[in-house]
Motif scaffolding. Structure first.
Motif, mmCIF file in Angstrom:
data_model
loop_
_atom_site.group_PDB
_atom_site.id
_atom_site.type_symbol
_atom_site.label_atom_id
_atom_site.label_comp_id
_atom_site.label_asym_id
_atom_site.label_seq_id
_atom_site.Cartn_x
_atom_site.Cartn_y
_atom_site.Cartn_z
ATOM 1 N N LEU A 1 -11.429 3.249 8.445
ATOM 2 C CA LEU A 1 -10.101 3.671 8.891
ATOM 3 C C LEU A 1 -10.188 5.121 9.329
ATOM 4 C CD1 LEU A 1 -7.049 3.063 9.166
ATOM 5 C CD2 LEU A 1 -6.780 3.818 6.795
ATOM 6 N N ILE A 2 -9.842 5.391 10.581
ATOM 7 C CA ILE A 2 -9.904 6.736 11.151
ATOM 8 C C ILE A 2 -8.531 7.063 11.707
ATOM 9 C CG2 ILE A 2 -11.010 8.238 12.839
ATOM 10 C CD1 ILE A 2 -12.750 5.016 12.053
ATOM 11 N N LEU A 3 -7.981 8.217 11.323
ATOM 12 C CA LEU A 3 -6.636 8.592 11.749
ATOM 13 C C LEU A 3 -6.677 9.834 12.624
ATOM 14 C CD1 LEU A 3 -4.566 8.064 8.483
ATOM 15 C CD2 LEU A 3 -5.064 6.445 10.324
ATOM 16 N N LEU A 4 -5.733 9.906 13.541
ATOM 17 C CA LEU A 4 -5.578 11.065 14.400
ATOM 18 C C LEU A 4 -4.721 12.094 13.663
ATOM 19 C CD1 LEU A 4 -6.098 12.315 17.194
ATOM 20 C CD2 LEU A 4 -4.002 11.195 17.993
ATOM 21 N N GLN A 5 -5.313 13.219 13.289
ATOM 22 C CA GLN A 5 -4.621 14.254 12.527
ATOM 23 C C GLN A 5 -4.922 15.619 13.136
ATOM 24 O OE1 GLN A 5 -5.867 13.843 8.425
ATOM 25 N NE2 GLN A 5 -4.630 12.015 8.090
ATOM 26 N N LEU B 1 -3.031 6.361 1.704
ATOM 27 C CA LEU B 1 -3.980 6.047 2.764
ATOM 28 C C LEU B 1 -5.259 5.428 2.195
ATOM 29 C CD1 LEU B 1 -3.507 9.199 5.010
ATOM 30 C CD2 LEU B 1 -2.689 6.879 5.447
ATOM 31 N N SER B 2 -5.698 5.908 1.022
ATOM 32 C CA SER B 2 -6.869 5.297 0.394
ATOM 33 C C SER B 2 -6.593 3.846 0.026
ATOM 34 C CB SER B 2 -7.267 6.091 -0.857
ATOM 35 O OG SER B 2 -7.715 7.385 -0.522
ATOM 36 N N ASP B 3 -5.387 3.578 -0.421
ATOM 37 C CA ASP B 3 -5.008 2.212 -0.767
ATOM 38 C C ASP B 3 -4.976 1.333 0.479
ATOM 39 O OD1 ASP B 3 -4.249 0.160 -2.442
ATOM 40 O OD2 ASP B 3 -2.114 0.659 -2.386
ATOM 41 N N VAL B 4 -4.490 1.879 1.598
ATOM 42 C CA VAL B 4 -4.514 1.129 2.859
ATOM 43 C C VAL B 4 -5.946 0.763 3.222
ATOM 44 C CG1 VAL B 4 -4.038 1.219 5.329
ATOM 45 C CG2 VAL B 4 -2.375 2.158 3.718
ATOM 46 N N ARG B 5 -6.840 1.754 3.131
ATOM 47 C CA ARG B 5 -8.245 1.497 3.476
ATOM 48 C C ARG B 5 -8.831 0.401 2.585
ATOM 49 N NH1 ARG B 5 -13.348 4.384 4.645
ATOM 50 N NH2 ARG B 5 -14.861 2.714 4.448
ATOM 51 N N ARG B 6 -8.583 0.467 1.294
ATOM 52 C CA ARG B 6 -9.127 -0.521 0.363
ATOM 53 C C ARG B 6 -8.574 -1.916 0.670
ATOM 54 N NH1 ARG B 6 -7.449 1.620 -3.949
ATOM 55 N NH2 ARG B 6 -9.367 2.536 -4.783
ATOM 56 N N ARG B 7 -7.268 -2.003 0.894
ATOM 57 C CA ARG B 7 -6.657 -3.315 1.103
ATOM 58 C C ARG B 7 -7.109 -3.945 2.416
ATOM 59 N NH1 ARG B 7 -1.190 -4.135 -1.868
ATOM 60 N NH2 ARG B 7 -1.293 -2.608 -3.535
ATOM 61 N N VAL B 8 -7.245 -3.140 3.462
ATOM 62 C CA VAL B 8 -7.732 -3.693 4.733
ATOM 63 C C VAL B 8 -9.169 -4.189 4.569
ATOM 64 C CG1 VAL B 8 -8.323 -3.146 7.113
ATOM 65 C CG2 VAL B 8 -6.194 -2.302 6.144
ATOM 66 N N ARG B 9 -9.976 -3.398 3.893
ATOM 67 C CA ARG B 9 -11.372 -3.790 3.664
ATOM 68 C C ARG B 9 -11.462 -5.112 2.912
ATOM 69 N NH1 ARG B 9 -13.646 -0.386 -0.805
ATOM 70 N NH2 ARG B 9 -12.527 -2.008 -1.949
ATOM 71 N N ASP B 10 -10.703 -5.218 1.822
ATOM 72 C CA ASP B 10 -10.743 -6.437 1.026
ATOM 73 C C ASP B 10 -10.130 -7.620 1.777
ATOM 74 O OD1 ASP B 10 -11.836 -4.859 -0.923
ATOM 75 O OD2 ASP B 10 -10.003 -4.705 -2.122
ATOM 76 N N ALA C 1 0.837 -1.207 0.000
ATOM 77 C CA ALA C 1 0.000 0.000 0.000
ATOM 78 C C ALA C 1 0.869 1.253 0.000
ATOM 79 C CB ALA C 1 -0.925 0.002 1.215
ATOM 80 N N THR C 2 0.544 2.205 -0.869
ATOM 81 C CA THR C 2 1.357 3.420 -0.986
ATOM 82 C C THR C 2 0.608 4.691 -0.604
ATOM 83 O OG1 THR C 2 0.754 3.601 -3.330
ATOM 84 C CG2 THR C 2 2.792 2.412 -2.792
ATOM 85 N N ALA D 1 1.406 0.001 7.665
ATOM 86 C CA ALA D 1 1.063 0.483 6.328
ATOM 87 C C ALA D 1 0.694 1.963 6.352
ATOM 88 C CB ALA D 1 -0.092 -0.341 5.764
ATOM 89 N N VAL D 2 -0.023 2.396 7.396
ATOM 90 C CA VAL D 2 -0.391 3.805 7.519
ATOM 91 C C VAL D 2 0.863 4.662 7.660
ATOM 92 C CG1 VAL D 2 -1.457 5.502 9.065
ATOM 93 C CG2 VAL D 2 -2.709 3.447 8.400
#
Length: 622
Positions: free
Chosen positions: A232-236, A210-219, A207-208, A348-349
């Motif tokens: 996926l919720i991040l502290l920002q 954050l959207s890709d991380v979300r997709r890959r975890v979901r799948d 995963a490169t 990954a994040v």
């Protein structure tokens, strides 16, 4: 007696030394660090340049140029010979015209033993602000550093710090990987036959974004655990930020896109308490959480959820949440699996955030190198650079335009140096233009591009009167002796004014690049097809040919990179013909508008590669 070693801030020293260890660098040459030292030596024209990393009792030089024996062989000195320790301890640049006259440094053994007189050092930092050492330029005589030199050194130190930060992040990932491996081994003993953790390690490593991380975890988890929702919720910046599903628009994610960690959501509680929080059924949700949370669950059709904090290497990153439409209570086996998945997700994040920041820095560096074109009497010039649509593509495309000294005058000694391309107000002068593309789509390609661009300028300016082919040969000879690992294509051209209303003489050489396009005053177009092979350090310098023609008043010349014409399923000749047709059709536009129109019409909005366009139009004025 030499100067005593300075004291580093005690509250940060442990973290600083741990970060140094994670870089994997020590008193041994490193290709990347050597490249940074070489760039400093060339850009600032100094005899000695160092990437100095300051350890507890010594400084080491993984990147080094010009240091004399025995220090060159050892690649280290005790701190009694270190000026870089002052940069490391203070966290600020240290700039000295004469170290011998400064109270802070006059007793340092670096002066008699290493020959240090003038010194300029910039801090090298990790992502947490710990100063690991210094990128420094050293002269053996008194030198008053210019603002431009210090600015270049600062920019190189920022790029070098990014490289160090990537190495540290890789070290953290390796450390986290080893820890996760131990946890995984334990879980797999209890969960024989499960493949989920192995798949998580494989899938999330690639995963490169954050959207890709979300997709890959979901799948990844949707199959074995069968949740109907994965978030996926991040502290920002002190708040919780939802990373939207890249493949579906969910009203809840838009309505609660950003919220406080103190709000009444199960995800906020998991973050506050740094532990896994479960919602086994809707009754539990209603009894323990805010009405907004209940409404959010209802909008997604969820009755239960598991929320797991994402623990990064240095801080808490956020939360991952899995939801089910029916009551669901995770057992010990499932919790162990989810905890391991959360660990991989955290890695990954971290990697995706770091890559996005590094790519942003690389794009900024690339744009900084692409300076404004000069003002040339008798010519209208314009240039355009468009990055690739893919966020992680950092290209080596570039353009350049620089006025040349008149051959009768010799080198332009009145300029600020070989990189001076500022506006001129004198009579028409010869001009050199280049458009090129260095192979690769990474930080290396961007930095090599900057070096090749500078070398081409230097070669063109240093010996006026020679043609483009000779300039190209100078570059290729240099590449044989420099460890740049450089290859690519370019068109390099010289233009010489022919006098009032007579136009300009164009001389060019082409190293494997797409052909320039010429629009004549009568509206006809011509490809300048003549070309040679691409440049590559392994090929060395071989005969290059100058080609020549006259640009009549009112002619337009277009140079471009392959990002304009290369599209999947499209013939290159057809794309070049389309470009020529568009060039003729929009010839009445100002050049800047013309370039934007060409990019939009020929490449469209989905360019897979960087695009560079450079155009000039002759008007015949003196």
């Amino acid at each position: 007696m030499g100067a005593d070693a300075v004291a580093f801030p005690a509250d940060r020293e442990g973290a600083r030394l741990r970060a140094l260890a994670l870089t994997g660098l020590s008193a041994a040459p490193d290709v990347g660090m050597e490249r940074f030292a070489g760039m400093v030596a060339r850009l600032l024209d100094v005899p000695v340049a160092l990437v100095s990393l300051v350890e507890a009792d010594r400084q080491v030089f993984p990147g080094m140029v010009g240091l004399a024996p025995p220090w060159a062989g050892a690649r280290q000195t005790p701190l009694s010979h270190s000026l870089c320790q002052y940069v490391t301890a203070s966290g600020r640049p240290l700039v000295l015209a004469d170290a011998r006259s400064e109270e802070l440094t006059c007793s340092s053994l670096a002066i008699p033993d290493l020959g240090v007189v003038a010194y300029a050092g910039m801090p090298l930092t990790d992502a947490e602000g710990n100063v690991l050492g210094s990128l420094c330029a050293i002269d053996t005589s008194v030198r008053h550093w210019t603002e431009r030199e210090l600015r270049d050194l600062t920019d190189l130190a920022a790029a070098c710090s990014s490289d160090l930060q990537l190495r540290i992040a890789s070290g953290h990932r390796e450390q986290a990987r080893r820890e996760a491996q131990a946890a995984r081994d334990t879980a797999e003993q209890a969960l024989a036959g499960t493949e989920l953790l192995l798949r998580a390690a494989e899938e999330l490593t690639g995963a490169t974004t954050l959207s890709d991380v979300r997709r890959r975890v979901r799948d990844l988890v949707s199959g074995p655990l069968k949740p109907s929702y994965v978030g996926l919720i991040l502290l920002q910046d002190g708040a919780l930020q939802r990373i939207a599903d890249p493949d579906a628009v969910l009203a809840m994610e838009l309505h609660h896109e950003r919220y406080s960690e103190h709000d009444g959501f199960p995800t906020a509680r998991a973050l506050r308490e740094r532990r896994t929080v479960t919602v086994p059924d809707r009754d539990h949700l209603v009894a323990h959480y805010a009405p907004e949370a209940v409404a959010a669950f209802d909008s997604l059709g969820l009755a239960s959820a598991v929320c797991l904090p994402l623990h990064g290497a240095r801080r808490l990153l956020g939360v991952i949440v899995l939801g089910w439409p029916q009551p669901h209570e995770a057992d010990l086996r499932e919790r162990a699996v989810l905890t391991a998945v959360a660990g991989y997700t955290a890695q990954a994040v971290e990697r995706a955030v770091f890559l996005e920041e590094r790519i942003h820095v690389a794009h900024q560096l690339q744009r900084a190198m692409l300076t404004a074109v000069p003002e040339v009497p008798g010519l209208e010039l314009a240039a355009l650079y468009l990055p690739a649509v893919a966020h992680d593509m950092v290209g080596g495309d570039w353009y350049d335009a620089v006025t040349l000294p008149d051959p009768a005058e010799g080198p332009d000694t009145d300029s600020d140096g070989p990189l001076d391309a500022g506006p001129r107000t004198d009579a028409r002068r010869p001009l050199a233009v280049t458009v090129g593309d260095v192979t690769g789509h990474d930080m290396h390609a961007a930095t090599v591009m900057g070096q090749i661009r500078s070398m081409m300028r230097q070669a063109a300016l240093s010996r006026p009167g020679r043609g483009p082919a000779a300039t190209m040969n100078d570059l290729e000879r240099a590449l044989q002796h420099l460890p740049l690992n450089a290859s690519g294509t370019l068109v390099h051209a010289h233009l010489h004014p022919l006098g009032a209303d007579r136009g300009w003489r164009l001389t060019w050489t082409n190293a494997g690049h797409p052909p320039p396009l010429l629009l004549r005053p009568d509206g006809r177009t011509r490809r300048l097809d003549a070309h040679g092979t691409l440049f590559h350090e392994a090929l060395g310098a071989h005969p290059r040919t100058d080609h020549e023609l006259v640009l009549e008043p009112g002619s337009t010349l277009l140079l471009y990179t392959d990002g304009l014409i290369e599209q999947r399923g499209r013939d290159l000749d057809t794309a070049i013909d389309d470009t020529a047709a568009a060039l003729a059709a929009h010839s009445g536009l100002p050049l800047a508008d013309l370039l934007r129109r060409l990019a939009a019409q020929v490449a469209g909005g989905g360019a897979r590669d960087d695009i560079v366009l450079l155009a000039l139009r002759t008007d015949g004025r003196t």
